[in-house]
Design a protein around this motif. Structure first.
Motif, mmCIF file in Angstrom:
data_model
loop_
_atom_site.group_PDB
_atom_site.id
_atom_site.type_symbol
_atom_site.label_atom_id
_atom_site.label_comp_id
_atom_site.label_asym_id
_atom_site.label_seq_id
_atom_site.Cartn_x
_atom_site.Cartn_y
_atom_site.Cartn_z
ATOM 1 N N GLN A 246 0.813 -1.209 0.000
ATOM 2 C CA GLN A 246 0.000 0.000 0.000
ATOM 3 C C GLN A 246 0.852 1.268 0.000
ATOM 4 O O GLN A 246 0.369 2.356 0.273
ATOM 5 C CB GLN A 246 -0.929 -0.009 1.219
ATOM 6 C CG GLN A 246 -1.946 -1.143 1.180
ATOM 7 C CD GLN A 246 -2.605 -1.398 2.530
ATOM 8 O OE1 GLN A 246 -2.355 -0.684 3.505
ATOM 9 N NE2 GLN A 246 -3.447 -2.427 2.584
ATOM 10 N N ARG A 247 2.137 1.093 -0.309
ATOM 11 C CA ARG A 247 3.067 2.221 -0.432
ATOM 12 C C ARG A 247 3.224 2.998 0.865
ATOM 13 O O ARG A 247 3.262 4.227 0.876
ATOM 14 C CB ARG A 247 2.624 3.152 -1.564
ATOM 15 C CG ARG A 247 2.346 2.425 -2.872
ATOM 16 C CD ARG A 247 1.815 3.363 -3.917
ATOM 17 N NE ARG A 247 1.333 2.634 -5.090
ATOM 18 C CZ ARG A 247 0.841 3.207 -6.166
ATOM 19 N NH1 ARG A 247 0.768 4.515 -6.239
ATOM 20 N NH2 ARG A 247 0.415 2.472 -7.181
ATOM 21 N N ASP A 248 3.299 2.282 1.963
ATOM 22 C CA ASP A 248 3.454 2.915 3.268
ATOM 23 C C ASP A 248 4.630 2.270 3.992
ATOM 24 O O ASP A 248 4.456 1.490 4.923
ATOM 25 C CB ASP A 248 2.165 2.744 4.078
ATOM 26 C CG ASP A 248 2.169 3.568 5.356
ATOM 27 O OD1 ASP A 248 3.228 4.160 5.681
ATOM 28 O OD2 ASP A 248 1.135 3.607 6.043
ATOM 29 N N PRO A 249 5.880 2.576 3.571
ATOM 30 C CA PRO A 249 7.038 1.923 4.184
ATOM 31 C C PRO A 249 7.226 2.258 5.655
ATOM 32 O O PRO A 249 7.774 1.447 6.409
ATOM 33 C CB PRO A 249 8.213 2.417 3.332
ATOM 34 C CG PRO A 249 7.736 3.686 2.707
ATOM 35 C CD PRO A 249 6.264 3.503 2.492
ATOM 36 N N GLN A 250 6.789 3.421 6.088
ATOM 37 C CA GLN A 250 6.934 3.770 7.501
ATOM 38 C C GLN A 250 6.107 2.826 8.375
ATOM 39 O O GLN A 250 6.575 2.333 9.402
ATOM 40 C CB GLN A 250 6.518 5.225 7.731
ATOM 41 C CG GLN A 250 7.402 6.253 7.028
ATOM 42 C CD GLN A 250 8.792 6.327 7.624
ATOM 43 O OE1 GLN A 250 9.048 5.774 8.685
ATOM 44 N NE2 GLN A 250 9.696 7.012 6.945
ATOM 45 N N ARG A 251 4.864 2.572 7.955
ATOM 46 C CA ARG A 251 4.044 1.628 8.722
ATOM 47 C C ARG A 251 4.602 0.216 8.608
ATOM 48 O O ARG A 251 4.580 -0.544 9.577
ATOM 49 C CB ARG A 251 2.588 1.665 8.234
ATOM 50 C CG ARG A 251 1.667 0.745 9.041
ATOM 51 C CD ARG A 251 0.201 1.055 8.772
ATOM 52 N NE ARG A 251 -0.196 0.744 7.416
ATOM 53 C CZ ARG A 251 -0.647 -0.464 7.038
ATOM 54 N NH1 ARG A 251 -0.737 -1.447 7.924
ATOM 55 N NH2 ARG A 251 -1.010 -0.672 5.790
ATOM 56 N N ALA A 252 5.120 -0.129 7.440
ATOM 57 C CA ALA A 252 5.729 -1.445 7.271
ATOM 58 C C ALA A 252 6.870 -1.632 8.254
ATOM 59 O O ALA A 252 7.016 -2.688 8.874
ATOM 60 C CB ALA A 252 6.217 -1.617 5.836
ATOM 61 N N LEU A 253 7.683 -0.599 8.402
ATOM 62 C CA LEU A 253 8.811 -0.669 9.326
ATOM 63 C C LEU A 253 8.336 -0.888 10.753
ATOM 64 O O LEU A 253 8.894 -1.703 11.503
ATOM 65 C CB LEU A 253 9.631 0.617 9.215
ATOM 66 C CG LEU A 253 11.049 0.606 9.785
ATOM 67 C CD1 LEU A 253 11.902 -0.462 9.116
ATOM 68 C CD2 LEU A 253 11.681 1.974 9.615
ATOM 69 N N ARG A 254 7.279 -0.188 11.146
ATOM 70 C CA ARG A 254 6.742 -0.368 12.501
ATOM 71 C C ARG A 254 6.228 -1.789 12.712
ATOM 72 O O ARG A 254 6.446 -2.387 13.777
ATOM 73 C CB ARG A 254 5.621 0.648 12.755
ATOM 74 C CG ARG A 254 6.091 2.085 12.863
ATOM 75 C CD ARG A 254 5.000 2.973 13.465
ATOM 76 N NE ARG A 254 3.797 2.994 12.643
ATOM 77 C CZ ARG A 254 3.580 3.869 11.668
ATOM 78 N NH1 ARG A 254 4.488 4.783 11.382
ATOM 79 N NH2 ARG A 254 2.452 3.846 10.977
ATOM 80 N N GLU A 255 5.547 -2.321 11.722
ATOM 81 C CA GLU A 255 5.006 -3.680 11.863
ATOM 82 C C GLU A 255 6.122 -4.718 11.942
ATOM 83 O O GLU A 255 6.075 -5.630 12.781
ATOM 84 C CB GLU A 255 4.070 -3.994 10.689
ATOM 85 C CG GLU A 255 2.823 -3.146 10.623
ATOM 86 C CD GLU A 255 1.832 -3.451 11.741
ATOM 87 O OE1 GLU A 255 2.047 -4.414 12.501
ATOM 88 O OE2 GLU A 255 0.822 -2.725 11.858
ATOM 89 N N PHE A 256 7.118 -4.604 11.069
ATOM 90 C CA PHE A 256 8.226 -5.548 11.109
ATOM 91 C C PHE A 256 8.943 -5.495 12.454
ATOM 92 O O PHE A 256 9.273 -6.526 13.044
ATOM 93 C CB PHE A 256 9.226 -5.237 9.984
ATOM 94 C CG PHE A 256 8.759 -5.643 8.615
ATOM 95 C CD1 PHE A 256 8.043 -6.811 8.419
ATOM 96 C CD2 PHE A 256 9.040 -4.852 7.508
ATOM 97 C CE1 PHE A 256 7.607 -7.189 7.151
ATOM 98 C CE2 PHE A 256 8.623 -5.221 6.240
ATOM 99 C CZ PHE A 256 7.903 -6.392 6.060
ATOM 100 N N GLU A 257 9.183 -4.284 12.951
ATOM 101 C CA GLU A 257 9.903 -4.152 14.221
ATOM 102 C C GLU A 257 9.072 -4.676 15.386
ATOM 103 O O GLU A 257 9.609 -5.284 16.312
ATOM 104 C CB GLU A 257 10.309 -2.691 14.434
ATOM 105 C CG GLU A 257 11.398 -2.254 13.471
ATOM 106 C CD GLU A 257 11.806 -0.801 13.649
ATOM 107 O OE1 GLU A 257 11.025 -0.046 14.296
ATOM 108 O OE2 GLU A 257 12.878 -0.424 13.149
ATOM 109 N N ALA A 258 7.772 -4.445 15.343
ATOM 110 C CA ALA A 258 6.908 -4.963 16.404
ATOM 111 C C ALA A 258 6.915 -6.488 16.402
ATOM 112 O O ALA A 258 6.912 -7.122 17.465
ATOM 113 C CB ALA A 258 5.487 -4.433 16.232
ATOM 114 N N GLY A 259 6.918 -7.091 15.216
ATOM 115 C CA GLY A 259 6.971 -8.542 15.140
ATOM 116 C C GLY A 259 8.278 -9.094 15.662
ATOM 117 O O GLY A 259 8.305 -10.057 16.446
ATOM 118 N N LEU A 260 9.392 -8.496 15.269
ATOM 119 C CA LEU A 260 10.702 -8.978 15.716
ATOM 120 C C LEU A 260 10.897 -8.770 17.215
ATOM 121 O O LEU A 260 11.623 -9.533 17.864
ATOM 122 C CB LEU A 260 11.805 -8.271 14.929
ATOM 123 C CG LEU A 260 11.886 -8.647 13.440
ATOM 124 C CD1 LEU A 260 12.852 -7.723 12.712
ATOM 125 C CD2 LEU A 260 12.297 -10.105 13.270
#
Length: 380
Positions: A246-260
């Protein structure tokens, strides 16, 4: 014919996640300024090639191993465009051939259970299990004491098969490594009774258990009554890849970091070597590595190249045969002005692959090496 139609229908629209200011500069460089519009389009498409690989590959992987019933395109190595940015209805698209997920990524055992199966109208479960590390349990917001090592192992085995009955015979086999003593069955019943007491502290005497249930000669954890961090990790990973789409890399970064951040060590630490748990441990570790690479690809996409270099350097040292990590590190190094180091990474990886496995680097890495050597504008 059907495969050709599927490939056509599932062509991947080129993501425009490049830095906004860089995009504006490129679009201003029209004929007369040194770069034509076609060149601008080509560079914009090439700009997202690294992130497209992480996005499409990881989404296809999560659809396979987490069985989320999603259909995503999986690009071939190299991520070449078909033709010269073919036009569909005025929109530039990039089409990729499809392939199956790599064999190590396929789930070998029963389908993964996810908390997506829970009704959205139901309140959060009172019991939460954490097994992305040593097993932990939280009841009513408070972490509880799970007792002796074997009792903790019983719980870990049950969590690994949450929602499915685990036979008494299997529990005895795993807990005592195939040699249960005569007193083993009595000990197992005591472990289960103790776990029921701490998991449902307010349960009235003789009232049937609702969390750790009995099913004939087996026990199961009711997936309607519990949450597991494994499921939340899968959801975070999925949300991260959807954010990229959805072209939202900032939110993607938050989700990846929350998962890790959910990881505290080896998954199912107490029973990681158990016959019925080891495949799940391998699957989760492989998914974790993909999320690490996806996060680093996102860092590159948002221009955090120095951070990506530092993290990918450690990652590739720990996992030297993972080609995508090597590719990301080379791109990040090049974009920080370290062309020689970027080439050294690729050539060191190529040498290792030849010496240890007797194979060449992937076409994607060979193509990247040529682009770095020629300082291709699309890498900037």
């Amino acid at each position: 014919m059907m495969n050709e139609e599927m490939n056509t229908d599932r062509g991947v629209t080129g993501l425009r996640i490049a830095d906004t200011r860089r995009t504006q500069v490129l679009l201003r460089q029209r004929p007369g300024g040194g770069i034509g519009e076609a060149r601008c389009i080509a560079e914009l498409e090439r700009e997202v090639r690294d992130l497209q690989r992480a996005n499409a590959t990881l989404k296809r992987y999560v659809a396979k191993v987490l069985e989320l019933n999603l259909e995503f395109p999986l690009p071939d190595a190299g991520f070449e465009t078909t033709g010269s940015a073919a036009q569909r209805g005025g929109t530039n698209t990039v089409a990729f051939p499809r392939r199956t997920a790599p064999a190590p990524l396929r789930r070998a055992e029963a389908p993964a259970l996810t908390s997506l199966d829970r009704s959205p109208d139901r309140p959060p479960a009172e019991v939460e299990f954490r097994v992305l590390g040593p097993v932990e349990a939280v009841v009513g917001g408070r972490r509880i004491d799970l007792g002796a090592p074997k009792q903790r192992a019983v719980l870990a085995l049950l969590v690994s098969q949450v929602g499915q009955p685990v036979s008494v015979d299997l529990l005895l086999e795993e807990l005592w490594e195939g040699r249960p003593p005569p007193s083993a069955i009595t000990s197992l019943h005591a472990y289960v009774a103790n776990l029921r007491r701490v998991l449902e502290p307010d349960r009235a005497p003789r009232k049937p258990a609702t969390v750790l249930r009995t099913r004939g000669r087996a026990y199961l954890l009711d997936n309607r009554a519990v949450e597991v961090d494994v499921h939340r990790f899968g959801e975070r990973a999925k949300a991260g890849w959807q954010a990229l789409d959805q072209r939202d890399p900032q939110r993607a970064l938050r989700e990846f970091e929350a998962g890790l951040a959910l990881w505290r060590g080896q998954a199912y630490a107490e029973v990681a070597d158990a016959t019925h748990v080891a495949p799940e441990v391998v699957r989760l570790e492989e998914l974790r590595l993909w999320v690490v690479e996806g996060r680093c690809a996102t860092l590159i996409a948002v221009g955090a190249h120095e951070i990506a270099v530092s993290e990918l350097a450690a990652f590739t040292q720990a996992h030297p045969l993972r080609e995508y990590g090597c590719e990301l590190l080379s791109v990040a190094l090049y974009r920080t002005g370290r062309q020689a180091d970027a080439l050294a990474v690729l050539r060191s990886h190529q040498k290792r692959m030849a010496e240890e496995l007797g194979i060449d680097s992937s076409p994607a890495l060979q193509h990247l090496e040529r682009e770095i050597l020629h300082q291709a504008p699309s890498l900037d």
